[in-house]
Design a protein around this motif. Structure first.
Motif, PDB file in Angstrom:
ATOM      1  N   LYS A  31       0.875  -1.189   0.000  1.00  0.00           N
ATOM      2  CA  LYS A  31       0.000   0.000   0.000  1.00  0.00           C
ATOM      3  C   LYS A  31       0.903   1.227   0.000  1.00  0.00           C
ATOM      4  CE  LYS A  31      -3.373  -1.911   2.861  1.00  0.00           C
ATOM      5  NZ  LYS A  31      -3.518  -1.770   4.288  1.00  0.00           N
TER       6      LYS A  31
ATOM      7  N   LEU B  49      -0.364   4.719   1.037  1.00  0.00           N
ATOM      8  CA  LEU B  49      -0.620   4.877   2.467  1.00  0.00           C
ATOM      9  C   LEU B  49       0.693   5.112   3.207  1.00  0.00           C
ATOM     10  CD1 LEU B  49      -3.041   4.998   4.082  1.00  0.00           C
ATOM     11  CD2 LEU B  49      -2.924   2.563   4.519  1.00  0.00           C
TER      12      LEU B  49
ATOM     13  N   ARG C  45       1.917   8.433   2.678  1.00  0.00           N
ATOM     14  CA  ARG C  45       1.124   9.394   3.453  1.00  0.00           C
ATOM     15  C   ARG C  45       1.630   9.483   4.884  1.00  0.00           C
ATOM     16  NH1 ARG C  45      -5.260   9.853   2.799  1.00  0.00           N
ATOM     17  NH2 ARG C  45      -5.698  11.377   4.425  1.00  0.00           N
ATOM     18  N   ARG C  46       1.894   8.292   5.445  1.00  0.00           N
ATOM     19  CA  ARG C  46       2.333   8.300   6.831  1.00  0.00           C
ATOM     20  C   ARG C  46       3.711   8.934   6.963  1.00  0.00           C
ATOM     21  NH1 ARG C  46      -0.768   5.435  10.133  1.00  0.00           N
ATOM     22  NH2 ARG C  46       0.129   6.891  11.635  1.00  0.00           N
TER      23      ARG C  46
ATOM     24  N   GLN D 145       5.218  16.768  10.893  1.00  0.00           N
ATOM     25  CA  GLN D 145       5.348  17.130  12.307  1.00  0.00           C
ATOM     26  C   GLN D 145       6.774  17.585  12.612  1.00  0.00           C
ATOM     27  OE1 GLN D 145       3.811  14.326  15.030  1.00  0.00           O
ATOM     28  NE2 GLN D 145       4.949  15.151  16.783  1.00  0.00           N
TER      29      GLN D 145
ATOM     30  N   LEU E 243       7.192  21.048  11.457  1.00  0.00           N
ATOM     31  CA  LEU E 243       6.585  22.021  12.377  1.00  0.00           C
ATOM     32  C   LEU E 243       7.544  22.311  13.523  1.00  0.00           C
ATOM     33  CD1 LEU E 243       2.892  20.780  12.703  1.00  0.00           C
ATOM     34  CD2 LEU E 243       3.731  22.744  11.471  1.00  0.00           C
ATOM     35  N   GLN E 244       8.040  21.258  14.134  1.00  0.00           N
ATOM     36  CA  GLN E 244       8.845  21.485  15.330  1.00  0.00           C
ATOM     37  C   GLN E 244      10.173  22.149  14.969  1.00  0.00           C
ATOM     38  OE1 GLN E 244       8.653  17.443  16.802  1.00  0.00           O
ATOM     39  NE2 GLN E 244       7.070  18.072  18.243  1.00  0.00           N
TER      40      GLN E 244
ATOM     41  N   SER F  28       4.047  25.617   6.435  1.00  0.00           N
ATOM     42  CA  SER F  28       2.688  25.837   6.946  1.00  0.00           C
ATOM     43  C   SER F  28       2.757  26.399   8.351  1.00  0.00           C
ATOM     44  CB  SER F  28       1.915  24.526   6.945  1.00  0.00           C
ATOM     45  OG  SER F  28       2.613  23.601   7.742  1.00  0.00           O
TER      46      SER F  28
END
Lengths: 193, 143, 1259
Positions: free
Chosen positions: A29, A32, A35-36, A43, A46-47, A159
């Motif tokens: 997959k 998927l 995506r993960r 994340q 972001l940090q 973002s």
């Protein structure tokens, strides 16, 4: 700031993560898994952006405008400070059409330097014979799997700086590999090894 | 003396809010912090109004309520730090210094891999650091 | 602001007093009032009234012993009682009357002067002439003029009775400058003059008055300024001195008071009258006076401000009054000063200064609370300051539009945004008023002797000094003022405070700030004010208004996730709806509160803080659980626990069950969230597919659901899930029977845990199958209808997403959680009907080609079936050839659908009108009647090919397998077939000259460039036309007839065509590839280069083979293929060479043959001819010669020949050359062959009609 960690460790962690997601958790997959992986990168991005903006702030505290006023400043931050924090070098080239498309070019993308793929098959266009094509596709897929993570990082950073974006990587022309940050406008990083 | 410290996220949602008063005016402090967001929006949206603190992360005095003063700080990642103090005359340098230290504490907190960005900050170490920073506020300790 | 005295709010107007001659007052005063700036007049009918201007007894007394800082009525006094100018009006006859009158005048003047001097009021004397006698004016009049301009001169002349010395005496007595002695003619005879005079006089009076009052006020100002400069320092040092000898004698104090007391009003007086007068002037004045005006303005401000500061210094010092009242008085005065200052600043547009000034004002007085008993007075005062300033800001808001640009405040004390807006001040005013109220309530509760407050408060009246109040004591008929002791004053203040209902005031303030904050888009401030406002409404138990405002606030907090605040507001809302008695709201709010993300750690509150929290209590997990229990008890049917006060008439009555709707934006999503995911995207009808229903609730306690109803857009798919633990509900919706009922072992929702249920769903109906909603029934009367969401597009819970918790997927399979949809596509049912296109071979051009279509139903009955027929070019390109434009030409389509024949040949259109039937050239629509299972139905499609084109034929049958439901979706069968069109017969033709007769056709010799391909025939000569028809199809054809139709009748004369022989009687069968020929003879009649011969019509039909006979009894219709013959070129042959000779000869036997040369022209034709030798013949005669053929005659050459060889031999070749035309004519070879028998044969002639003769040798 902060403690440092051996780069090879980082590489191996990334490789391990990719392989874990591709070959153990989400076997066959790939979307998927991608995506993960991208989510994890997001994340992390972001940090990292949090701490790196802080670094920037400390570095330029005397500067009179430490706060980004527009998108371009944020992009510049990504190209210069963020990139050099993350990949120990700056973006080689930044192009933009002023309607929001940014092209970031890194001629020697750090995380792909240790990735092997023979240029002969790489340069041959995959339309010639199916066997080479499939092999080519396989290697391409593997490489792109490894690129989802940095894409996620860039996306997360942008973002977090208030530029909502979607980052995609395509390595159509290996060894030059091109990861495309499509923001509400689109950014293209071409990363050459 | 600082009575309340708050971290407010992108969507103006409270990420961390701690009051340092024995009195039971926590709700009032919530209200004050929330109302000060209006001022922050005002300053960010048309910065020409706020002369000295132009495009600086430090937003300065947000607004004086009947017996509080509210100061604000906006990081590049659009996260807002707000503190409410009862001191009548606050030195600008102190406030900046406070925010600088607070920012580093915040960065460390959110860099914790077990912290999911955008969620409330529940780390105890962060709380402790914040309380020490708050306590040392006023006595101009270098960051 | 309204509660300020009018004279304080509005700029004062200078006052002028008129004494005497009351009949004139009205006109004069009206004129003066209309003056700009207006001048008020104090009209005193006669001189006995002038005492009003005099210093009254009280004043004199007070000046000796001042009771206060500032007289309440001093401005009023300057507006109404103390004029700046007094005009004494005397009638001329009094002035010039007898000594008694003159004496009267003098005494009046004296009194007036006495009064006036006390206040150094300016004096004007006006002499009024009551009657005027008209007579010519003469020179001496000019002597009488008293420094007046020409008009007055005339007047004075008119006033000739007043002798000059009287005037001068009057002036002397009045001690006025001559130009302040005005002579006034009351009524003039001539209107024009009168008006003129009136205007002139009034103008003069007005200017005089204005000037005088101006000077008066300025002098006053100067006088008192000097007094201040003399005294101010002294007063200060007095104050200082006073500070350390606090025990000094009261007398001494009174002096200090006197000093300070007299400083204040005098300052005020000057400044007010002066500056305001100026400002008043400024409104009408031009820019020219600006500088001066400005100067004065600044000065005025300066005065106000140091008055203010002196006052501020007084606070610590003066002990004249008891402490409380002193403070009150000072504050009141300060308030007025501040009001003046800020008014001036704001009207001058100096907003920032005004705001900073207000700040200082606020800062300097905030701490002066005064005695604890009357601290509420302080708060009231504070709130009034804010309110007044807010109103000032509003009134002068036009001037502060440019605030967006200015840099706010000073770097050390920057102004913040809101301080520019009145909303801020309204808000704080409301805040302080609330303080006041609470303090007042405290004080009232403290003062046990409430009744005697009223008893001794009624006799208290405001004293003559601003901010003081005294008691009116009645001693006999005299009233005496007595200062109050503080105790009394407190009681009085309390009584006053009780009289006012503050809540409405507070509400009004909050509303005002709410609105003005909303105007400046400060939504959070606005919502905070709204919150306070709603709380006020709540406190006065106006629950509906409170609820409406709380609702507005709650939405913001929900949106931004301020849980604690939301909790508070929701608590109020809950209480409100409880009081209103609306069960639904109560339950909704309670559920939302119970589901708020409040962990127990958030609200560790000691119980004694109960007061701080609303009815909700502290935000904590236990509280949530309490609320949860309460609401579910209510749902279960027990009414709300009586613990909470208020009429809790809440219960759900059985007859109208409660039904909550939760949609995607509802705040109750946290209460119940239903995500529905089908396991695959498409499914065949009737095939079960898996569906996972996941429920999530954030309620703190587990929730037992009795019954779940899952509803789809296809109602037959709905099913219900019952809880195994619970007995099936009787009241639950048993309305629709036959619904599928599943039974789940457990239907309990635990906080933040997905309840996952997987069932299979089967849909018979194709199209979209979507899960719409999930209804959870708890108890018999309560249901939550929750909109189903698909996990792929499900956004996280708005409040909980900020919580630090582990996100779980609604489904076990994460990929399904990412991609699961609540809708699924049900495919069409696969058809069980055969569609057979029986096509035989290729179609032949021209024939009507029949394609039989059979519909055989195997599994389905066919309802409302319809057949779509569509033909397209197999090679792509369209069927319409671009050449033909006209639509109705039959050839415009190469292939066209002619019609559809029913099963037994009859046309389909005859069957009932309900059948749809539409036929175009390349498209057809046909309705198929009902066909039962196993039966079949067939029809024939009739096509016609105009060109040999291969064609794709698509036939599709759409039908619905179930009868009589329009909703039932249709099944479709598609068939396609390629049919190639072929031309059946190819028709060819050939022209042949007649046997052994060769005309000399010049066009053959010298062919014209154009007419090369055109066959040329000789005029009036019979020539042969051979038509051949070749069958190039694969099927045998039957030729019925072949003929040449000569279309135009003139051609009938122009040429005659006879059929050699007659039509074949029995149809000639043409196997494929075979050719059929027919001979015609044609004789052109006219000489034309283009002669239309006609068209060949070939009537043929398919040879009916067996298979066609079997399938349809009818033989194929005959087809006419027509072929237009090309035009021929007819010309007159000048020479015709014809050979006459036996068809055969015998070896060795000589025979003769003649060659006849006909000259058809009118000319003598010279021809050369030659005869070539031939080894098989010997001949006699010239081999070649030149001869002349006479016109219209013929020349015959005769040769005798002896054949030397047998067999078919070539005669010697004859060639003729026409000299005239230089054309050579060589007859065809075929014409010159003869058969030579070796010996003489016998002939038995059987049939005459036989053309060819076969030789039969006989021995």
């Amino acid at each position: 700031m902060g403690r440092e960690v051996s780069e090879s460790c980082v590489d191996s962690v990334i490789i391990e993560m990719v392989s874990a997601y591709c070959n153990r958790f989400y076997v066959n997959k790939p979307d998927l898994a991608a995506r993960r992986i991208e989510a994890i990168g997001y994340q992390v991005g972001l940090q990292l952006s949090e701490s790196y903006t802080r670094i920037l702030l400390v570095a330029r505290y005397t500067m009179e405008r430490p706060r980004f006023s527009d998108h371009l400043e944020a992009i510049k931050f990504i190209c210069k400070d963020f990139w050099s924090e993350l990949f120990k070098k700056q973006i080689d080239n930044l192009k933009t059409n002023h309607r929001g498309t940014f092209v970031l070019q890194d001629n020697r993308f750090r995380w792909l330097t240790r990735m092997s793929s023979d240029p002969s098959t790489a340069n041959t266009d995959s339309s010639q014979d199916p066997s080479v094509a499939t092999a080519e596709n396989k290697s391409t897929q593997a490489t792109s799997m490894h690129l989802y993570f940095p894409c996620g990082i860039i996306r997360g950073a942008l973002s977090n700086l208030g530029i909502p974006c979607a980052v995609s990587a395509d390595i159509s022309n290996l060894p030059a590999c091109e990861l495309q940050l499509s923001v509400c406008f689109s950014i293209t990083c071409m990363i050459t090894r | 003396m600082i009575v309340c410290v708050a971290v407010v996220g992108h969507q103006n949602n409270p990420l961390y809010l701690q009051s340092f008063t024995e009195a039971d005016d926590e709700l009032k402090l919530h209200h004050i912090v929330q109302c000060s967001l209006d001022v922050i929006d005002e300053r960010v949206n048309n910065p020409k109004k706020t002369g000295p603190t132009l495009n600086e992360t430090f937003l300065g005095l947000l607004y004086p309520t009947e017996n509080y003063k509210v100061y604000g700080y906006l990081t590049n990642t659009k996260v807002k730090f707000i503190f409410v103090t009862t001191d009548l005359d606050v030195r600008d340098a102190d406030v900046r210094n406070f925010f600088r230290r607070f920012h580093s504490a915040y960065v460390d907190a959110v860099s914790n891999p077990f912290h999911v960005p955008g969620k409330k900050i529940t780390s105890r170490t962060f709380a402790e650091r914040v309380s020490t920073i708050v306590k040392s506020f006023g006595m101009s300790a270098a960051a | 602001m309204e509660d300020y005295a009018e004279e304080l709010r509005t700029p004062p107007v200078s006052l002028v007093s008129l004494v005497g001659c009351p009949e004139l007052h009205a006109t004069i005063s009206s004129y003066l009032h209309s003056e700009q700036p207006p001048i008020n007049t104090l009209a005193l009918p006669d001189f006995s009234k002038i005492s009003v201007m005099a210093r009254t007894q009280k004043e004199t007394l007070d000046s000796g012993h001042p009771g206060g800082i500032l007289k309440r009525d001093w401005i009023l006094k300057h507006r109404t009682r103390v004029p700046a100018v007094v005009a004494a009006l005397f009638t001329s006859d009094h002035v010039s009357g007898d000594p008694a009158q003159w004496l009267q005048v003098c005494t009046d003047l004296e009194n007036l002067k006495a009064v006036v001097r006390g206040r150094n009021i300016k004096l004007v004397v006006v002499v009024v002439h009551s009657t005027v006698k008209e007579h010519s004016c003469d020179a001496p009049a000019s002597r009488k003029e008293v420094s007046l301009d020409t008009i007055e001169e005339k007047l004075v002349f008119n006033a000739d009775e007043v002798s000059e010395d009287r005037m001068i005496a009057l002036r002397k007595r009045a001690e006025v400058d001559s130009k302040y002695l005005v002579i006034f003619v009351q009524n003039d005879s001539s209107e024009l003059k009168q008006s003129l005079n009136r205007q002139a006089i009034f103008f003069k009076l007005g200017s005089i008055f204005a000037e005088l009052s101006n000077t008066y006020y300025r002098d006053e100002g100067r006088r008192i300024k000097t007094r201040i400069e003399r005294k101010s320092f002294k007063s200060i040092e007095l104050n200082i001195r006073y500070c350390f000898k606090a025990r000094a004698s009261t007398l001494f104090f009174s002096i200090k008071k006197c000093l300070i007391g007299c400083i204040m009003p005098s300052k005020l007086q000057t400044i007010v009258s002066f500056t305001d007068w100026k400002r008043n002037a400024e409104e009408i004045s031009r820019v020219a006076v600006y500088a001066e005006f400005h100067r004065d303005w600044v000065e005025a401000l300066r005065f106000y401000e140091d008055a203010y500061h002196v006052l501020r210094e007084m606070i610590g010092t003066s002990t004249r009054l008891p402490a409380i009242q002193r403070l009150v008085e000072i504050k009141t005065v300060a308030e007025q000063l501040h009001f003046k200052v800020s008014t001036l600043l704001l009207h001058g547009g100096k907003v920032i200064e005004a705001i900073t000034w207000f700040r200082q004002h606020n800062a300097s007085y905030r701490k002066l609370m005064g005695a604890p008993e009357v601290v509420f007075l302080h708060w009231e005062w504070m709130s009034r300051q804010f309110l007044v300033f807010a109103e000032l800001l509003d009134t002068s808001s036009t001037t502060i539009l440019n605030t967006s640009t200015l840099i706010l405040g000073t770097p050390e004390r920057p102004l913040t945004e809101w301080e520019l807006h009145s909303a801020y001040y309204y808000h704080l005013a409301a805040h302080y008023l609330r303080e006041k109220r609470s303090c007042l309530e405290l004080a009232l509760s403290a003062s046990e002797t409430a009744n005697e407050i009223d008893s001794n408060s009624e006799s208290v009246i405001p004293s003559i000094y601003v901010g003081q109040s005294t008691r009116l004591l009645q001693q006999g008929d005299a009233f005496a003022m007595q200062h109050l002791t503080d105790a009394e004053y407190i009681l009085f203040a309390l009584a006053e405070g009780k009289r006012f209902q503050d809540s409405f005031e507070i509400i009004a303030l909050f509303k005002k700030s709410f609105e003005s904050y909303s105007d400046i888009k400060a939504q959070r401030m606005a919502s905070y004010c709204g919150y306070r406002l709603a709380r006020e409404y709540f406190s006065i138990s106006d629950f509906r208004k409170a609820k409406q405002h709380f609702d507005g606030v709650a939405s913001l907090y929900r949106h931004e996730g301020w849980v604690t605040l939301l909790w508070e507001v929701l608590g109020y809302l809950r209480e409100c709806s409880r009081r209103i008695g609306s069960v639904k709201d109560f339950i909704e709010y309670s559920l939302e509160m119970a589901a708020l993300p409040i962990s127990s750690s958030a609200g560790v509150q000691s119980p004694n803080h109960k007061g701080e929290y609303g009815p909700a209590g502290p935000a904590s997990l236990p509280q949530r659980e309490i609320i949860h229990k309460e609401v579910f008890e209510l749902i279960k049917g027990e009414s709300v626990s009586a613990s909470n006060e208020g009429a809790s008439n809440l219960d759900i009555t059985g007859d109208q069950p409660l039904h909550l709707e939760i949609d995607l934006v509802s705040p109750l999503r946290v209460v119940l969230l239903a995500s529905v995911a089908f396991h695959d995207q498409v499914v065949k009808p009737g095939v079960p597919t898996l569906l996972t229903l996941s429920l999530l609730s954030q309620l703190p306690l587990p929730v037992e659901i009795d019954l779940l109803e899952i509803q789809f857009n296809q109602p037959e798919c709905n099913f219900t899930i019952t809880n195994a633990q619970k007995p099936p509900l009787v009241a639950s919706s048993n309305g629709e029977e036959g619904l599928r009922v599943e039974n789940a072992p457990v239907l309990a929702l635990h906080m933040d845990k997905w309840l996952r249920l997987t069932y299979d769903v089967k849909s018979e109906q194709s199209g979209k199958l979507e899960c719409i909603s999930v209804i959870a029934r708890m108890g018999s009367r309560f249901a939550i209808c929750c909109r189903a969401e698909s996990p792929a597009s499900m956004d996280d819970l708005r409040l909980w997403k900020f919580e630090d918790r582990v996100e779980t997927f609604p489904t076990k399979d994460p990929s399904l959680a990412f991609s699961g949809q609540k809708a699924i596509q049900v495919e069409d049912p696969d058809p069980q009907v055969d569609l057979i296109l029986g096509a035989t071979g290729p179609a032949l051009v021209g024939e009507s080609f029949l394609v039989p279509v059979r519909v055989v139903s195997k599994g389905h009955t066919i309802h409302s079936g319809e057949l779509k027929i569509n033909i397209v070019d197999a090679k792509g390109g369209g069927l319409v050839s671009p050449r033909e434009i006209e639509p109705f030409s039959i050839d415009s389509h190469h292939v066209e659908l002619l019609g559809i024949l029913g099963p037994d040949g009859e046309d389909e259109s005859q069957t009932g009108p309900e059948n749809i039937r539409k036929i175009q050239q390349s498209f057809g629509l046909l309705s198929v009647p009902f066909v039962n299972i196993g039966e079949s139905w067939s029809c024939k499609l009739e096509f016609k090919w105009h060109r040999p084109k291969p064609v794709m034929l698509y036939v599709s049958l759409g039908y619905s397998p179930h009868s009589n439901e329009a909703t039932a979706q249709k099944a479709h069968v598609h068939k396609s077939l390629q049919i190639k069109g072929k031309t059946a017969v190819v028709i060819g033709h050939r022209f042949m000259l007649p046997f052994r007769r060769d005309p000399l056709l010049l066009s053959k010799i010298k062919p014209a460039p154009d007419s090369d391909q055109v066959a040329s025939l000789a005029l009036k000569e019979t020539s042969i036309l051979i038509i051949s028809a070749k069958n190039c199809s694969e099927v045998p054809l039957q030729l019925l007839s072949m003929s040449i139709e000569v279309d135009e009748d003139e051609n009938r004369r122009s040429c005659t065509v006879q059929h050699g022989g007659e039509n074949p009687i029995d149809p000639a069968l043409l196997v494929p590839g075979e050719e059929f020929k027919r001979v015609f003879s044609i004789i052109p009649e006219v000489n034309t280069p283009k002669l239309g011969v006609g068209t060949v019509c070939l009537r043929w039909r398919r040879n009916p083979g067996f298979e066609e006979k079997s399938c349809s009894g009818t033989i194929a219709a005959e087809v006419v293929t027509s072929h237009k013959l090309p035009d021929i070129n007819v010309e007159m042959a000048p020479l015709i060479v014809s050979l006459k000779c036996l068809p055969h000869a015998i070896l060795g036997v000589p025979f003769t043959c003649y060659i006849r040369i006909e000259n058809q022209t009118q000319l003598l034709q010279e021809v050369k001819y030659s005869l070539a030798d031939s080894q098989s013949f010997v001949l006699s005669g010239f081999h070649n010669d030149t001869i002349f053929v006479l016109p219209k005659s013929e020349h015959i050459l005769g040769y005798k020949l002896v054949p030397l060889a047998s067999g078919s031999q070539q005669l010697p070749r004859f060639t003729l050359t026409s000299v005239r035309y230089s054309a050579e004519l060589q007859p065809a070879l075929a014409a010159y062959t003869v058969f030579v028998f070796p010996s003489k044969p016998h002939f038995t002639v059987e049939d005459v009609g036989e053309k060819k003769t076969e030789p039969s040798a006989t021995e």
